[in-house]
Scaffold this motif. Structure first.
Motif, mmCIF file in Angstrom:
data_model
loop_
_atom_site.group_PDB
_atom_site.id
_atom_site.type_symbol
_atom_site.label_atom_id
_atom_site.label_comp_id
_atom_site.label_asym_id
_atom_site.label_seq_id
_atom_site.Cartn_x
_atom_site.Cartn_y
_atom_site.Cartn_z
ATOM 1 N N ASP A 173 -63.121 31.381 -138.403
ATOM 2 C CA ASP A 173 -63.934 32.545 -138.736
ATOM 3 C C ASP A 173 -64.820 32.872 -137.475
ATOM 4 N N SER A 174 -64.541 32.687 -136.222
ATOM 5 C CA SER A 174 -65.315 33.063 -135.057
ATOM 6 C C SER A 174 -64.400 33.760 -134.058
ATOM 7 N N GLU A 175 -64.844 34.694 -133.345
ATOM 8 C CA GLU A 175 -64.072 34.987 -132.397
ATOM 9 C C GLU A 175 -63.562 34.328 -131.347
ATOM 10 N N PRO A 176 -62.362 34.052 -130.742
ATOM 11 C CA PRO A 176 -61.904 33.103 -129.911
ATOM 12 C C PRO A 176 -62.765 33.210 -128.609
ATOM 13 N N ILE A 177 -63.081 32.185 -127.728
ATOM 14 C CA ILE A 177 -63.461 32.514 -126.416
ATOM 15 C C ILE A 177 -62.603 32.150 -125.422
ATOM 16 N N ASN A 178 -62.331 32.802 -124.550
ATOM 17 C CA ASN A 178 -61.234 32.839 -123.622
ATOM 18 C C ASN A 178 -61.952 32.664 -122.201
ATOM 19 N N ILE A 179 -61.555 31.681 -121.467
ATOM 20 C CA ILE A 179 -62.106 31.439 -120.071
ATOM 21 C C ILE A 179 -60.955 31.189 -119.042
ATOM 22 N N LEU A 180 -60.920 31.976 -118.060
ATOM 23 C CA LEU A 180 -60.060 31.898 -117.002
ATOM 24 C C LEU A 180 -60.181 31.646 -115.743
ATOM 25 N N TYR A 181 -60.075 30.239 -115.246
ATOM 26 C CA TYR A 181 -60.459 29.952 -114.067
ATOM 27 C C TYR A 181 -59.373 30.212 -112.925
ATOM 28 N N THR A 182 -59.613 31.031 -111.934
ATOM 29 C CA THR A 182 -58.703 31.386 -110.835
ATOM 30 C C THR A 182 -58.089 30.207 -110.053
ATOM 31 N N PRO A 228 -59.187 39.281 -125.401
ATOM 32 C CA PRO A 228 -60.781 39.755 -125.969
ATOM 33 C C PRO A 228 -61.472 38.511 -125.408
ATOM 34 N N ASN A 229 -63.016 38.701 -125.261
ATOM 35 C CA ASN A 229 -64.057 37.853 -125.073
ATOM 36 C C ASN A 229 -63.646 36.875 -124.154
ATOM 37 N N LEU A 230 -63.268 37.440 -122.939
ATOM 38 C CA LEU A 230 -62.968 36.981 -121.699
ATOM 39 C C LEU A 230 -63.874 36.713 -120.657
ATOM 40 N N THR A 231 -63.928 35.424 -120.058
ATOM 41 C CA THR A 231 -64.875 35.144 -119.137
ATOM 42 C C THR A 231 -64.036 34.570 -117.903
ATOM 43 N N ILE A 232 -64.249 35.141 -116.662
ATOM 44 C CA ILE A 232 -63.250 34.812 -115.582
ATOM 45 C C ILE A 232 -64.268 34.103 -114.561
ATOM 46 N N VAL A 233 -63.886 32.919 -114.152
ATOM 47 C CA VAL A 233 -64.350 32.128 -113.298
ATOM 48 C C VAL A 233 -63.737 32.142 -111.868
ATOM 49 N N SER A 234 -64.213 32.929 -110.949
ATOM 50 C CA SER A 234 -63.427 33.443 -109.844
ATOM 51 C C SER A 234 -63.692 32.688 -108.483
ATOM 52 N N GLU A 235 -62.891 32.304 -107.561
ATOM 53 C CA GLU A 235 -63.428 31.999 -106.398
ATOM 54 C C GLU A 235 -63.758 33.182 -105.469
ATOM 55 N N ALA A 236 -64.447 32.839 -104.423
ATOM 56 C CA ALA A 236 -65.202 33.933 -103.555
ATOM 57 C C ALA A 236 -65.082 33.666 -102.290
ATOM 58 N N THR A 237 -64.080 33.006 -101.602
ATOM 59 C CA THR A 237 -63.857 32.260 -100.392
ATOM 60 C C THR A 237 -64.108 33.479 -99.186
ATOM 61 N N TYR A 238 -63.263 34.352 -99.554
ATOM 62 C CA TYR A 238 -63.330 35.625 -98.625
ATOM 63 C C TYR A 238 -64.212 36.787 -99.149
ATOM 64 N N GLY A 239 -65.027 36.509 -99.806
ATOM 65 C CA GLY A 239 -65.620 37.681 -100.542
ATOM 66 C C GLY A 239 -66.188 39.035 -99.711
ATOM 67 N N PRO A 296 -62.806 41.993 -118.810
ATOM 68 C CA PRO A 296 -63.698 40.835 -119.262
ATOM 69 C C PRO A 296 -65.057 41.167 -119.453
ATOM 70 N N ARG A 297 -65.497 40.387 -120.297
ATOM 71 C CA ARG A 297 -66.937 40.571 -120.496
ATOM 72 C C ARG A 297 -67.953 40.289 -119.568
ATOM 73 N N SER A 298 -67.534 39.092 -118.741
ATOM 74 C CA SER A 298 -68.195 38.533 -117.778
ATOM 75 C C SER A 298 -67.386 38.082 -116.405
ATOM 76 N N ILE A 299 -67.876 37.770 -115.324
ATOM 77 C CA ILE A 299 -67.345 37.279 -114.313
ATOM 78 C C ILE A 299 -68.281 36.398 -113.661
ATOM 79 N N LEU A 300 -68.031 35.032 -113.217
ATOM 80 C CA LEU A 300 -68.784 34.198 -112.741
ATOM 81 C C LEU A 300 -68.202 33.837 -111.303
#
Length: 463
Positions: A177-186, A209-220, A420-424
């Motif tokens: 009964d809750s929207e799934p939480i999706n987290i993608l770690y690059t 849906p409801n996706l958060t991406i946790v991304s590297e930023a080595t060469y940002g 995505p809803r958010s990116i970290l």
């Protein structure tokens, strides 16, 4: 479980590029809490002592699972310490990561023993701790959903070009009964690999849906067009001049790739097939033959499997001195990539004062490493290596063209395929993380962003 809205707290402990550790705390609406780590690595370079420093603020008794993106020491090197401190639960990784992970642990342990004698302190873990760590590993193939907390939390590992065995990890949190939480770690992300056929993610992942991406930023702060591709021409020219060419190389990936590209130059008749090729570094050689012996798991591309150059010699402690005493033209590939450890350090000591030598750093060298000191020194300047003052007369070059990390433009392209809803952002200098965050906001219009490793906890899905 009762009705309600679950949420997740995410904290990154590493401020810079190394020591990757991400703690994730899942709060279900009935009060149940599940905590998992993504990676637990050692600090390397950046002013740290390799094999000695790690993040010790995570309590192993409060972690329920560990997910490993790939077997690099800055991502997995502290796992034996965690096990020694009491961690007894599962460590999840792909089968192609499991087949080589012991090599890095044992190499790190040997370096740590040497460092510990200098610092007059006991090693942080033992061979027994390595064995206990290996016993906790649960491995599986790519694209197979794995339940890490019953049906409520699943993890799926997707292939990633960064390194053989590396992954993009999707964690999905489901409460009735809750929207799934999706987290993608690059993880450390790259869309291509010379040895592997890296396919796009399944279409359904891009539409989550409801996706958060946790991304590297080595060469940002770096774009693909900023990188000059100079290595091949430099090697061709140096061979034509009969020079001594030393390539420092990370034991995983770069070590094997350099052999591949040298063989390619030979096959294209760009360099002579009889030009001596010397490959040195026990750890790099161990990885090479382990990969080949597990080709049923690694799944090399057919055209990349035969990558050994002609006139190749694998070097060991008994034959190294003859190579260093010879002034004949040759190409040397040696670990370690930043030259602070492994035979590469010995080759720099021997050939840095030789004007006929070309010392090539085909990758990143962290601040505080021997490689960084040697490269930045001016010709004729003295460089201190292992207590020896050596006058730099050799030519030194560096290239980022072999980098196993995506540049900022490629990361933006990757993000653009999702909604995505958010990116970290993690795994990068503060400058690189901030630059990539700003670009993500400006170019993709993503408002919810954050930078990990700053002491903050980011909460997702609470509201």
């Amino acid at each position: 479980m009762s009705k309600g809205k679950p949420y997740v707290d995410i904290r990154g402990y590493h401020e810079g590029v190394t020591g990757s550790t991400i703690r994730n705390t899942v709060h279900f609406s009935n009060g149940t809490v599940f905590r998992y780590l993504v990676d637990y690595g050692m600090y390397q370079g950046e002013g740290h002592k390799r094999g000695i420093e790690y993040n010790d603020s995570v309590n192993p008794n409060k972690i329920d699972a560990i997910l490993l993106t790939h077997p690099h020491l800055d991502h997995d090197g502290a796992l034996p310490i965690f096990v020694k401190k009491g961690y007894k639960k599962k460590i999840y990784m792909t089968d192609s990561a499991k087949c080589v992970i012991d090599i890095g642990f044992n190499d790190s342990y040997n370096i740590m023993k040497k460092d510990s004698k200098i610092l007059k302190q006991a090693p942080l873990y033992s061979k027994t701790d390595i064995d206990l760590t290996l016993q906790l590993i649960e491995s599986f193939r790519y694209d197979e959903p794995l339940e890490i907390f019953g049906k409520y939390i699943t993890a799926t590992f997707f292939n990633n070009g960064h390194l053989i065995g590396s992954s993009i990890i999707l964690v999905q949190i489901n409460e009735p009964d809750s929207e799934p939480i999706n987290i993608l770690y690059t993880g450390d992300y790259k869309p291509t690999n010379v040895f592997l056929d890296i396919k796009p993610l399944p279409y359904w992942v891009y539409n989550l849906p409801n996706l958060t991406i946790v991304s590297e930023a080595t060469y940002g702060t770096t774009n693909s067009w900023d990188i000059d591709h100079t290595w091949e021409n430099d090697i061709i020219e140096a061979c034509s001049q009969n020079r001594i060419i030393i390539n420092t190389a990370f034991a995983q990936g770069r070590f094997q790739e350099l052999m591949y590209y040298i063989r390619k130059l030979q096959d294209e008749k760009q360099i002579p097939k009889d030009y001596p090729i010397k490959v040195d570094g026990k750890t790099g050689i161990d990885y090479t033959f382990r990969y080949l012996s597990y080709s049923n798991i690694v799944h090399f591309k057919k055209d990349s499997l035969n990558f050994f150059p002609y006139n190749l010699q694998f070097v060991d402690d008994k034959t190294r001195m003859n190579i260093m005493n010879s002034n004949e033209g040759k190409i040397i590939i040696s670990t370690a990539g930043m030259a602070s450890n492994g035979p590469a350090k010995e080759y720099l000591i021997r050939f840095l004062s030789n004007p006929n030598a070309l010392i090539y750093f085909p990758g990143y060298t962290s601040e505080g490493t021997i490689g960084r000191r040697v490269y930045e020194a001016e010709s004729g300047q003295s460089v201190l290596i292992n207590g020896q003052s050596i006058t730099k007369m050799a030519q030194t070059k560096q290239t980022l063209e072999f980098s196993a990390h995506a540049t900022a433009d490629l990361l933006i392209d990757f993000f653009s395929m999702f909604v995505p809803r958010s990116i970290l952002f993690n795994h990068g200098s503060i400058e690189c993380k901030m630059a990539l965050e700003k670009r993500t906001k400006n170019e993709l219009g993503i408002k919810n962003t954050g930078i990990l490793g700053m002491g903050y906890v980011y909460r997702i899905n609470q509201y």
